[in-house]
Each structure stands twice: as C-alpha cells, then as structure tokens.
Design a protein around this motif. Structure first.
Motif, PDB file in Angstrom:
ATOM      1  N   THR B 176      53.471   4.560  39.500  1.00  0.00           N
ATOM      2  CA  THR B 176      54.378   3.595  38.873  1.00  0.00           C
ATOM      3  C   THR B 176      53.693   2.241  38.692  1.00  0.00           C
ATOM      4  O   THR B 176      53.771   1.616  37.626  1.00  0.00           O
ATOM      5  CB  THR B 176      55.637   3.420  39.740  1.00  0.00           C
ATOM      6  OG1 THR B 176      56.211   4.696  39.990  1.00  0.00           O
ATOM      7  CG2 THR B 176      56.663   2.531  39.060  1.00  0.00           C
ATOM      8  N   THR B 232      59.626  13.512  39.117  1.00  0.00           N
ATOM      9  CA  THR B 232      60.378  12.863  38.041  1.00  0.00           C
ATOM     10  C   THR B 232      59.678  11.582  37.613  1.00  0.00           C
ATOM     11  O   THR B 232      59.594  11.280  36.413  1.00  0.00           O
ATOM     12  CB  THR B 232      61.812  12.554  38.505  1.00  0.00           C
ATOM     13  OG1 THR B 232      62.430  13.750  38.962  1.00  0.00           O
ATOM     14  CG2 THR B 232      62.644  11.962  37.383  1.00  0.00           C
ATOM     15  N   LYS B 236      58.197  10.837  33.907  1.00  0.00           N
ATOM     16  CA  LYS B 236      58.649   9.650  33.181  1.00  0.00           C
ATOM     17  C   LYS B 236      57.457   8.964  32.511  1.00  0.00           C
ATOM     18  O   LYS B 236      57.534   8.562  31.329  1.00  0.00           O
ATOM     19  CB  LYS B 236      59.321   8.691  34.161  1.00  0.00           C
ATOM     20  CG  LYS B 236      59.934   7.464  33.511  1.00  0.00           C
ATOM     21  CD  LYS B 236      60.618   6.630  34.573  1.00  0.00           C
ATOM     22  CE  LYS B 236      61.076   5.310  33.989  1.00  0.00           C
ATOM     23  NZ  LYS B 236      61.631   4.422  35.006  1.00  0.00           N
ATOM     24  N   ALA B 240      56.547   9.000  28.405  1.00  0.00           N
ATOM     25  CA  ALA B 240      56.493   7.676  27.782  1.00  0.00           C
ATOM     26  C   ALA B 240      55.168   7.444  27.060  1.00  0.00           C
ATOM     27  O   ALA B 240      55.120   6.807  26.003  1.00  0.00           O
ATOM     28  CB  ALA B 240      56.700   6.598  28.841  1.00  0.00           C
ATOM     29  N   LYS B 323      62.410  11.395  26.944  1.00  0.00           N
ATOM     30  CA  LYS B 323      62.458  10.127  27.692  1.00  0.00           C
ATOM     31  C   LYS B 323      63.855   9.913  28.264  1.00  0.00           C
ATOM     32  O   LYS B 323      64.035   9.566  29.431  1.00  0.00           O
ATOM     33  CB  LYS B 323      62.142   8.957  26.753  1.00  0.00           C
ATOM     34  CG  LYS B 323      60.695   8.556  26.708  1.00  0.00           C
ATOM     35  CD  LYS B 323      60.554   7.219  26.009  1.00  0.00           C
ATOM     36  CE  LYS B 323      59.289   7.224  25.188  1.00  0.00           C
ATOM     37  NZ  LYS B 323      59.095   6.020  24.395  1.00  0.00           N
ATOM     38  N   VAL B 326      64.690  12.380  31.121  1.00  0.00           N
ATOM     39  CA  VAL B 326      64.063  12.032  32.408  1.00  0.00           C
ATOM     40  C   VAL B 326      64.735  10.804  33.013  1.00  0.00           C
ATOM     41  O   VAL B 326      64.928  10.721  34.226  1.00  0.00           O
ATOM     42  CB  VAL B 326      62.546  11.792  32.228  1.00  0.00           C
ATOM     43  CG1 VAL B 326      61.937  11.218  33.492  1.00  0.00           C
ATOM     44  CG2 VAL B 326      61.834  13.083  31.859  1.00  0.00           C
ATOM     45  N   ALA B 327      65.098   9.843  32.145  1.00  0.00           N
ATOM     46  CA  ALA B 327      65.789   8.646  32.653  1.00  0.00           C
ATOM     47  C   ALA B 327      67.106   9.031  33.323  1.00  0.00           C
ATOM     48  O   ALA B 327      67.468   8.503  34.380  1.00  0.00           O
ATOM     49  CB  ALA B 327      66.036   7.673  31.510  1.00  0.00           C
ATOM     50  N   GLU B 330      66.378  10.642  36.672  1.00  0.00           N
ATOM     51  CA  GLU B 330      65.989   9.634  37.672  1.00  0.00           C
ATOM     52  C   GLU B 330      67.237   8.949  38.232  1.00  0.00           C
ATOM     53  O   GLU B 330      67.352   8.711  39.435  1.00  0.00           O
ATOM     54  CB  GLU B 330      65.094   8.594  36.997  1.00  0.00           C
ATOM     55  CG  GLU B 330      64.091   7.971  37.948  1.00  0.00           C
ATOM     56  CD  GLU B 330      63.154   7.012  37.264  1.00  0.00           C
ATOM     57  OE1 GLU B 330      63.503   6.502  36.167  1.00  0.00           O
ATOM     58  OE2 GLU B 330      62.086   6.757  37.826  1.00  0.00           O
TER      59      GLU B 330
END
Lengths: 196, 382
Positions: B176, B232, B236, B240, B323, B326-327, B330
């Motif tokens: 991240t 996850t 992400k 992206a 996208k 996955v959002a 999350e």
C-alpha cells in the motif's frame, strides 16, 4: 527488588526503546503468579502451563498492536495481565465446560519441605496445604477466584474489582462469604477424615 | 477456625510454582519472537543507508553470538558456546543447518535471527516484501510440521500463526505504501503478494481441517482473515495499475465474494440457532439475555447489509468494473469478520461462574478493609 516503579521503568523501556529484555523481566516476575492463578482454575499443571504461555503471548501481541497508540498502552501491567488471564480461562471453560476442576497431586511434590522444621511439623504443613487446597476446589468458581486473588496472590480489593468488573462492595461481600464457605468446607473435610 | 487462621493457611499455597525448566524454555521462545518483531518494527520505520545497515548487521551478529554464548555458558555448556563462536567463522555451515530447524529445535532461534538480518539488509522494499512472503510460507510449513510432530503444542502453534500474520501484514502494508508513491513499483510488489495468497489460503485450510483443537482452529480463521485482506489489498493495486487484467482477476474477485458469502451463511446459521431470550446459552440474569439478543439482532442486520454489498460487487464483476468490485470487497471485509466473530461468541457455551451482573445489587454487611488506603496505593501505582 521488584517494585511498581521498576515496573513502570520496564514498560517505558518496552514501548519507547523496544527492549525485549524488559518484557523478559516482566515475564520473570509474573509468570509464576499467573501460573498459580490459572492452576487453581483448571484441571492440571499442563493446562496451567499452556494457558500461562498463552497469556504472555497475547500480552506481547497486544503491546505490538498498540505501540503507536498511547491511549491503548498498558499502564498497569499487573491488572492487565491478571485480567487477560481471567479472560483466557473463561475461553478455556467455554471450550471445555464439562471438565471438572481437579487438584492434582503434582502440587504437593512442588512444595519444598521446610528444612528448619521437624518431620512432624513437615507432615502437618503438607496436610494443611492439602486440606485447604481440597476445600478451595470445592468452592464455586466465583468464591474461589476472589479468594485466590486476595489471599494467595495478595491483590487489593480495588485491584480485584478492576480485574473482575465488580464493584468494591460486591468484592468485599463475596470475599466474606467465600471465607465462610471455605471454612465450612475445611471443617467438613476434617470431620470426614476423622470419622474414617 | 478463625478467618485469620484461614488466611494463613491460604498463604501456604503461594508455594505452588511452575516447573523451572518449563518457565525457562517458554521464556526463550517468547523472547525470540519479541526480538524478531521488535527488530521488524525498526526495519519498517527507519530507512537506513547501506553503511548504517552494515553496522546494524555487524551489531546484530555480535549481539546474537554474545547473547547465545552467555546463555549457553551460564547453563554450563561451555563447549556449545565455543561452537557458536565458530558459527560465523565457519562460513555459515551452521546457519545453513538452521534453515531446516523447527520450533523447539536448538538452532531455531538462529534461523529467526538470520531471517531478521536478511530483512534488515534488504536493498529495496520489493526485496523486503519478497523475503516477508517467503518467511510467511516458512512459518506455515513449520506449523504443518509442528502439528504433525506434536498436535497439542498450542502455544508454539499460536506463535507460528502470529509470526505468519506479522509477515503477511507487513508485506501488505509495504504494498500500500509503495503504490501510493510509485504505482509501477507498487504493482510489482502487489503481484508478489498476490501470487502467494492462494498458497497461504490452501495451507491454512488444510491446517484447520487437520486440527481438532478449537483454539487453534479459531486462530487459523483469524489468519485466513489477514490473508484475505492482504490479498484484497494486492488486487486493489493490480486492478488500479494494470489495465490488461482479465479473466484471472475476475475469478479471484469472484472467489473472494463466494468466501465472504459462505462466512456469512455459516454465521447466520449460528445466529439462527440461538434460542430467543437466551442468545448465549444458559445465563442467569435478564440484563445479560437482553444485551445478547441485541447483539444477535445487530449481527443479523449487519449480515444483511454485507450480503447486499456482495451482490453489488458481483454485478460489478459481470460489468467488468473490477476496481469497484474490489473497493466493495475491501469495505465489506470488516463487517463480515465482525458478524462471524459475534456469531461465534454468542454461540459458545456459557461459563460456570461468569457472574458479570450476578452480584449487582448485592449489598449488605461488609468485611472490614481499608479501602481508602488501597485506593491511594492503586492511584499511586497508576
């Protein structure tokens, strides 16, 4: 000598300097205490060892998780670790709710015979220990826990109230009743052994 | 017998103590983890120049040999301590031997120390993540071996699961962090994590299936949740930054949705199985029953919300909007974990003596104690 101030220094070293030996010293001080506390609440020495190890592992995990958050740092290690031990024993009971609490004879072997007393006194000491241990196991868990924390581990009523989530008044009342119940149990056991 | 005599007799039970050898060996295992994780935190927080890294490496080498030699010497194992001194002069023979050691083996502490050093001198975040995912795999391998050798060693098994989670968590955090500053490098690292997720899940599921220990099983569930979140997070970044993703990513997202739905289904079944007005089993007070009922109702409501979100995520996958899917995943992960944990807690059998609230209202004659003095002492302690 281990004092509450020394404990504060250890916590500081643990959080600010990430000193592993600080955690080691806390372990050295509290492992025997937590073991003893857990021992009277579970069925044997092996379970007591496993649960004691779990207490310190989870304590370290807690320290790791909240090192950056000063509001969640351990301020009073003693209260924290006893409370955690209590919760872990609760979980143990949940998984093994039908297991009966039995004292095992290993406890007698761990007690060093006092060298300065004569043989008769030694036998008497061991008998007294066995008697009180047997009576303790017969108490209901609520009574037993408070007796252990107050009269074996030496915690104050205020600390016990914090650990057990009871009011101070409730702790005092329950301790009074617990001692009466313990005395009755001991008299019952003594009378039973005399009549045999 | 007076209370005073009784208290004196109770004090004799203070002589009960743990086995000294057990206490000492447990200390060693615990401090090995503490040292490893303390050093990991330093690595993640303080980027070092190559010169500083080399100095740190040498310091750790001497610290380790000094600590081990001192420990071994204190235990009268003079010959063993001399052998340890020879380790670093031997060209790494013993270090190589330690690579196949497991918790409880003599060289296991050395194995962890060497991994720690490798992390410290890793030249880049990518290299560090590659090491972390590899070390996580090793912990799982050790867990399988430990379970095979001695299935009842719960503390050691929990330690391994905990170390595994730390490595996965740190790798995910680096993913991240790096992708926020450098999307291309973040994508490379995300792929490293993504490649391992399937293997971790498979091994953890196998461990869970092979153990009868409910505590370890629960701990493995927590580790699966950690892996799920790491996976996850990696997905992400991938969706992206990589515009060419296709069926493989869609399948992964689909599997995550299915796993979440299955978790909710099992939780719902546990919540449905609770008797009305007695949500946690036999309880002794009305106040406890009511709060458990509320908790169960809240969990059911949250479960419904999560299911709605998962249905939405499925639509997004079909539409190719990975996208968004996955959002949603999350966002819903916390809810799913919380519902599962609530269902698990409420479903467990009640505890003898769990008297929270039982003594509420019990007032009466009190034993004479010096509360003011105790309060002052406790407030001084704080």
């Amino acid at each position: 000598m281990y004092t509450i101030w020394h404990e504060k220094v250890l916590l500081h070293r643990l959080y600010e300097e990430r000193d592993p030996e600080a955690f080691g010293e806390l372990y050295d001080e509290y492992a025997p205490k937590i073991y003893r506390y857990v021992y009277f609440k579970v069925s044997g020495a092996t379970e007591a060892e496993d649960l004691t190890a779990e207490v310190f592992l989870k304590t370290w995990e807690y320290v790791q998780r909240h090192t950056g958050d000063t509001t969640k740092r351990i301020g009073n290690f003693r209260a924290f670790v006893y409370r955690l031990a209590r919760n872990i024993v609760v979980d143990y009971y949940r998984n093994r709710a039908e297991r009966e609490l039995l004292a095992d004879t290993e406890a007698m072997e761990r007690v060093p015979a006092p060298e300065h007393k004569n043989v008769a006194a030694s036998v008497s000491l061991n008998f007294d220990m066995h008697l009180v241990e047997q009576a303790l196991k017969s108490l209901k868990d609520d009574y037993r826990e408070l007796v252990i924390l107050k009269y074996i581990e030496g915690l104050s009523t205020v600390e016990i109230a914090r650990i057990t989530d009871k009011s101070k008044g409730a702790v005092r009342v329950t301790l009074h009743r617990a001692l009466n119940a313990l005395r009755e149990e001991m008299e019952k056991i003594e009378n039973n052994s005399k009549s045999k | 017998m007076t209370h005073h005599q009784l208290k004196r007799q109770l004090k004799t039970l203070q002589a009960i103590a743990p086995n000294a050898a057990w206490q000492s060996s447990r200390r060693d295992i615990l401090l090995a983890q503490v040292r490893a994780q303390s050093a990991l935190r330093s690595v993640n927080e303080t980027p070092l120049s190559w010169r500083a890294k080399l100095n740190e490496y040498l310091r750790l080498v001497f610290l380790f040999t000094d600590g081990v030699v001192a420990t071994l010497a204190a235990r009268g194992m003079v010959v063993a301590s001399l052998v340890v001194v020879m380790i670093f002069a031997s060209g790494g023979y013993v270090v190589a031997a330690s690579a196949h050691s497991y918790p409880g083996d003599r060289l296991y502490g050395l194995k962890l120390a060497v991994e720690n050093i490798e992390l410290k001198v890793a030249p880049s975040p990518r290299a560090r993540v590659a090491l972390q995912v590899e070390f996580a795999s090793r912990r799982l391998e050790e867990l399988s071996e430990l379970t095979r050798r001695n299935g009842n060693n719960l503390p050691a098994a929990e330690l391994l699961v905990s170390q595994f989670e730390t490595n996965v968590h740190n790798a995910a955090a680096t993913t991240t962090e790096v992708s926020a500053n450098s999307p291309e490098k973040g994508l490379e690292i995300a792929r490293i994590v993504d490649e391992r997720v399937g293997q971790y899940e498979h091994t953890l599921q196998q461990t869970k299936a092979s153990t009868q220990n409910t505590d370890l099983s629960y701990r493995v569930d927590q580790a699966l949740s950690t892996v799920n979140r790491a996976g996850t997070g990696a997905l992400k970044v991938i969706v992206a930054e990589d515009t060419t993703v296709g069926a493989e990513v869609a399948d992964k997202i689909d599997n995550k949705i299915k796993n979440a739905e299955e978790t909710l289904r099992l939780a719902d079944a546990k919540l449905e199985g609770l008797p009305a007005g007695q949500a946690g089993g036999a309880k002794s007070t009305a106040s406890i029953d009511n709060s458990d009922d509320e908790e169960a109702a809240e969990a059911r409501a949250q479960s419904a919300v999560a299911k709605t979100n998962l249905a939405e995520a499925k639509k997004k996958v079909v539409e190719g909007d990975y996208k968004a899917a996955v959002a949603i995943l999350e966002g819903v992960a916390d809810i799913v974990d919380e519902v599962a944990a609530t269902a698990e807690n409420l479903n467990k059998a009640d505890v003898e003596g769990e008297v929270k609230g039982e003594t509420a209202g019990e007032e009466g004659a009190a034993e004479t104690t010096n509360d003011a003095q105790e309060e002052q002492q406790v407030s001084e302690n704080n």
